[in-house]
Each structure stands twice: as structure tokens, then as C-alpha cells.
Design an enzyme around this catalytic site. Structure first.
Site, PDB file in Angstrom:
ATOM      1  CG  ASP A  64     -35.609 -42.586 -16.003  1.00 20.05           C
ATOM      2  OD1 ASP A  64     -36.600 -42.762 -16.744  1.00 20.05           O
ATOM      3  OD2 ASP A  64     -34.654 -41.848 -16.282  1.00 20.05           O
ATOM      4  CG  HIS A 124     -41.215 -45.776 -16.385  1.00 22.02           C
ATOM      5  ND1 HIS A 124     -40.001 -45.147 -16.236  1.00 22.02           N
ATOM      6  CD2 HIS A 124     -40.986 -47.098 -16.174  1.00 22.02           C
ATOM      7  CE1 HIS A 124     -39.075 -46.045 -15.953  1.00 22.02           C
ATOM      8  NE2 HIS A 124     -39.647 -47.243 -15.903  1.00 22.02           N
TER       9      HIS A 124
END
Length: 527
Positions: free
Chosen positions: A502, A498
Site C-alpha cells: 500500500d 499496488h
């Protein structure tokens, strides 16, 4: 005049820290040539034959078959420079200058053609040190008097020639060309716990490596009268933080250069020293450490985490600690992809594997979403997007899980990918993959459907940023063109870092892969 050189287990590449001796290819007393393989070792990645950069007579071997040695530990010692007219006591003829790897009087020295990390390719330079008298012992942790200045030093593993003499003596052979003084030096014990015969030199703490003085004060100023062989400020800072005196350390780098690995090893030795050197009365009064419930109550077989299993444990643990991963998944109708593969193989030529088609889809998706072909440099606090796609794929073998890497997968077509997958898979099954073929991946394709499962949340192969998982392809009810039909359905999952992107980017990548699986013609846009 001969000199005894120590050959240490070299860094076989890509950060390997240890290897297990599988099979010795030479015996004590054998004559070896430059670059001749002397031992077969198994690392966490592959089986490798290790060539010796020296030529001469093997005087000792370190470790039996099945022993695990750290990188930098002695493998064997070689008596280099014996006269050509000499012969071994066992009757084996001694080789000439060319076989021993030493220069002849009329030409240049013959160098090693194989490049090993930590060893050069030139013949060993002329010896500059002098021999000690037979009764004088070398100070532990210092360079052995019998080794060349440019050759490997004994370092923290003790005297190389000390173990050499023990091994040669146990074999009942005397290398030709060694004088009585050299044999006396070679017979000196490498440390208080050196094992004769086997040539095994156990690790010693930094306290054991303090210089031994003979009352004359000659040894006390050996390192003090010159600069400490350290280049990197990081090494100095690391030594300072751990309270280490660099003048007491023996470097394993070129010309005795002290490296970060030397300081880290010494720090670990100091940390473990109190438990070993604690006085008996202190040990008696100290409270016993509390044992875990597992150690107290559980009964079973303890299996060491080493080799492939140990490497997998270390890498996956690091991935879990450092990478904030997330997973998304989607079901896809793979019927058209399966039909396309059948038609490709009916056209003749090499067979196209399903894994190759999925890999081709991956490389096309990474071209559209390059964020997932990247790595994170936390020291610089930067995301590094990589230009080339080196595609790893998980392969289960008898030795455990390995991840061979297809280099430059983005430049390959389906036929080339099929051939490379087949070659690497066969090499993985036979244990002949090289370290270079197991490292350097930028993205991993995990086809866990071969185990008969539908889905998974895989752990990212550190330091990569993503992994695509493919489940089994099985008939399932599916709405196709407005009607219920039985179709070939597969579950796809994407685990991603992450920090590099995104959910929108990860979802877009996975949706594009699913679209290509359902409609292979979508790939024509990128061909």
C-alpha cells in the site's frame, strides 16, 4: 557415409523469440568444427556469436544478412561424417573425424562443449532412418530421412536436407562422401514455395503440413500406429481448445516431442490460413475490411517494431496491462551527498560514482521494505518476496534503451558497485551485453536526470514490483537550518505495484531514500 544435419537457431536464453542475422562467419562448402561460431546474430538484448554443435561441411545457409529469424528456424545444414580422404569440389580439404564431430572407429565421439537450449553436448547419434529412393518425396512436416533420430528435426520449417541440396548446388560445390541417393534426397524441395540457392524455407500453415500419401497407404498410418509424443497435459488441452490434431504436428523437442510452442505456432498458422486459402469468389464477395484513419490518410515512414525497439514495446505494453501501478515523489536536498562523494574520491582509490551511492541507498531501503523487492505470481495468486537484490539500471544506447542488471547488488559496497556499473555501461554502448546481463532484475534504478529533466512517472520493468527514478541535481532555493539558501536539490519518484504493498510502505521507502540523500550518515546504521 555422410548425413546432413540441420542446425536451428537456438533459444539464446530468457525467452527470446527471434534474432537478426548480422554477419555470416562461414560460407557454403566451408569445413566447420564442433562449437565453431558460424553466425553473428542480434537479439533484442545483445549481439551473440552462435556456435554450431556439429562438425562437417556446410551445405546450405538459411537467410541473408539482415534477415530476422524466429527461434527454431533453420540456420544452416552440415554434412556430417564425410570420409577423411574426401575433398570438396572447390579444393578445400575435408576434415577428419575429429573436425567433423563424428566418432572415430577406435574411441568415443567428441561432444560439443557449448550448451545451447535445445541441443545436447554429445556427438550426434548414429543414423537409424533409411534413405528414400531418389524419386520419392518426403512428407512435409515429418522428420527428414537424412537426419538422425536424436538431432534436430525439420519440423514445421520443411525438410532440412532439401534446403541443403539447394544451397550446395547454388554454390557449385559437392560435399565429399555424399552418395547420389543422398544428393537426390537433399535436392528434393522442402515445400511448394522453397527458395533454391538462398536456403530460405518459409513458414507454412498446418494445412500445408498434412501428410502426402502416395496411394500405398504407407504414410497414412505413420503417426497412427504409435503414441503421440506429448508429455504435458497442458499441451494436449491447448491443442484440443484450438481444434488441432496432435498426430498431424511435428514436434521440435527431443525425439520429436511436441511442445507448447509447437501447438501455439500451429494455432497461429490455422488462424491465418483462411485469409490465405480463401477461394477467389469468396474473397470477391466478402466486404473489404474498414481501414483505420491512420492507414487511410496519414503519410509517413513505417518503421518495423523489431529488435530492441520491439522488445521494449512488448515489455512496456505488458507492464501497463498487468500491473496496477502508482507513483509518489519527493524533493530532497542532495548537497551533503554530493559533498560526501567529493570527500570519498579525494581519499584516493577507485572513483565512486553518484549512481553507485544511489544504488547503495536503494539496497539499504529494500532491506527495510522488502515488499518492493518482489514479484507477483497471478497463477498461484501469491506475492513472491525475493531474497537477493538484482539491481537493474536504465542505459540509453544507440540501439535503444537497455536495462543491464547488477547481480547481488545487496552484497556489494560502493566501490564494487561503481566498477560493475562502469563495466556494464561500456558493454551496453558497444553492444556486447549478454542475455544473462540483461535479465533477472528484481528492482530498477532509473537515473533520467542525465537527460536534463527533473521528474518522471516511469513504467515498471515487468515482472518487477517497483522502480526508483532520480531527476537532475541542480541548485535551487531551499530552506536550510531555518534560513533560505541555495542547495543542490533532486526530485525522487517511486513507481510501485499496488498489489504488493500500500501507499504507506511505498511512502516509507521513498522517505528513507530521501533521508539518506539528505543525510548520508543515516546509512551508517546499516553498514
Amino acid at each position: 557415409m555422410a548425413q546432413v544435419l540441420e542446425f536451428k537457431l537456438p533459444d539464446l536464453g530468457e525467452g527470446l523469440t527471434e534474432a537478426e542475422i548480422v554477419r555470416w562467419l562461414v560460407q557454403v562448402g566451408d569445413v566447420v568444427a564442433v562449437d565453431q561460431p558460424v553466425v553473428e546474430v542480434e537479439t533484442a538484448k545483445a549481439m551473440v556469436e552462435v556456435p554450431c554443435p556439429y562438425g562437417g561441411v556446410v551445405t546450405a545457409r538459411y537467410g541473408e544478412e539482415g534477415t530476422e529469424l524466429p527461434v527454431g528456424s533453420p540456420l544452416l545444414t552440415v554434412a556430417v561424417g564425410a570420409p577423411a580422404s574426401g575433398a570438396l569440389a572447390s579444393g578445400a580439404p575435408a576434415s577428419g573425424a575429429r573436425a567433423s564431430g563424428t566418432p572415430t572407429s577406435g574411441g568415443e565421439g567428441e561432444g560439443s562443449g557449448n550448451v545451447l537450449v535445445g541441443y545436447g553436448t554429445q556427438a550426434p547419434p548414429a543414423r537409424r532412418g533409411r534413405l528414400r529412393p531418389p524419386g520419392a518425396g518426403a512428407a512435409p512436416g515429418r522428420r527428414s530421412p537424412g537426419s538422425s533420430e536424436g538431432g534436430p528435426d525439420s519440423g514445421r520449417h520443411g525438410s532440412a536436407v532439401g534446403a541443403a541440396g539447394a544451397g550446395a548446388g547454388s554454390a557449385g560445390s559437392r560435399p565429399a562422401g555424399l552418395t547420389d541417393a543422398e544428393l537426390a534426397v537433399a535436392a528434393a524441395p522442402a515445400g511448394p514455395t522453397a527458395l533454391a540457392g538462398t536456403g530460405t524455407a518459409p513458414r507454412r500453415s498446418v494445412r500445408d503440413e498434412e501428410p502426402v500419401t502416395d496411394g500405398t497407404g504407407a504414410d497414412a498410418g505413420r503417426r497412427a500406429d504409435g503414441p503421440v509424443p506429448v508429455i504435458s497435459p497442458l499441451v494436449r488441452r491447448l491443442a484440443r481448445e484450438n481444434g488441432l490434431d496432435l498426430r498431424e504436428l511435428a514436434g521440435s523437442g527431443p525425439d520429436g516431442l511436441i511442445t507448447r510452442a509447437d501447438v501455439e505456432h500451429a494455432a497461429r498458422a490455422v488462424a491465418s490460413a483462411p485469409a490465405v486459402a480463401r477461394p477467389p469468389q469468396a474473397a470477391a464477395t466478402a466486404p473489404a475490411p474498414a481501414q483505420s484513419p491512420t492507414a487511410t490518410h496519414a503519410r509517413g515512414t513505417r518503421i518495423p517494431l523489431k529488435g530492441v525497439r520491439g522488445a521494449v514495446a512488448d515489455k512496456l505494453s505488458r507492464s501497463r496491462r498487468e500491473i496496477p501501478d502508482a507513483t509518489c515523489w519527493v524533493d530532497a536536498d542532495a548537497t551533503e551527498l554530493m559533498h560526501a562523494r567529493v570527500r570519498m574520491n579525494e581519499a584516493g582509490g577507485p572513483k565512486i560514482s553518484l549512481l553507485a551511492l544511489l544504488a547503495r541507498i536503494c539496497t539499504a531501503a529494500l532491506a527495510r521494505f522488502p515488499e518492493l523487492n518482489s514479484t507477483v505470481d497471478m497463477e498461484a495468486r501469491e506475492v513472491v518476496r525475493l531474497d537477493a537484490v538484482h539491481l537493474g539500471f536504465a542505459a540509453q544506447t544507440e540501439r535503444g534503451l537497455v536495462v543491464p542488471v547488477v547481480k547481488d547488488a545487496h552484497t556489494r559496497d560502493a566501490e564494487s558497485l561503481s566498477a560493475e556499473f562502469a563495466r556494464l555501461t561500456e558493454a551496453a554502448r558497444t553492444g556486447t551485453l549478454t542475455p544473462a546481463e540483461l535479465t533477472g532484475g528484481t528492482f530498477t534504478l532509473n537515473n533520467y536526470g542525465v537527460f536534463g529533466v527533473d521528474g518522471s512517472t516511469p513504467i515498471i520493468n515487468h515482472p518487477e514490483a517497483a522502480m526508483l527514478g532520480v531527476g537532475r541535481i541542480i541548485p535551487k532555493p531551499w530552506v536550510h537550518e531555518g534560513e533560505l539558501a541555495v542547495r543542490q536539490v533532486v526530485q525522487l519518484s517511486l513507481t510501485f505495484d499496488h498489489r504488493v504493498c500500500d501507499g504507506g510502505t511505498a511512502g516509507g521507502f521513498l522517505r528513507y531514500v530521501a533521508d539518506c540523500v539528505e543525510q548520508p550518515a543515516v546509512l551508517l546504521r546499516t553498514l
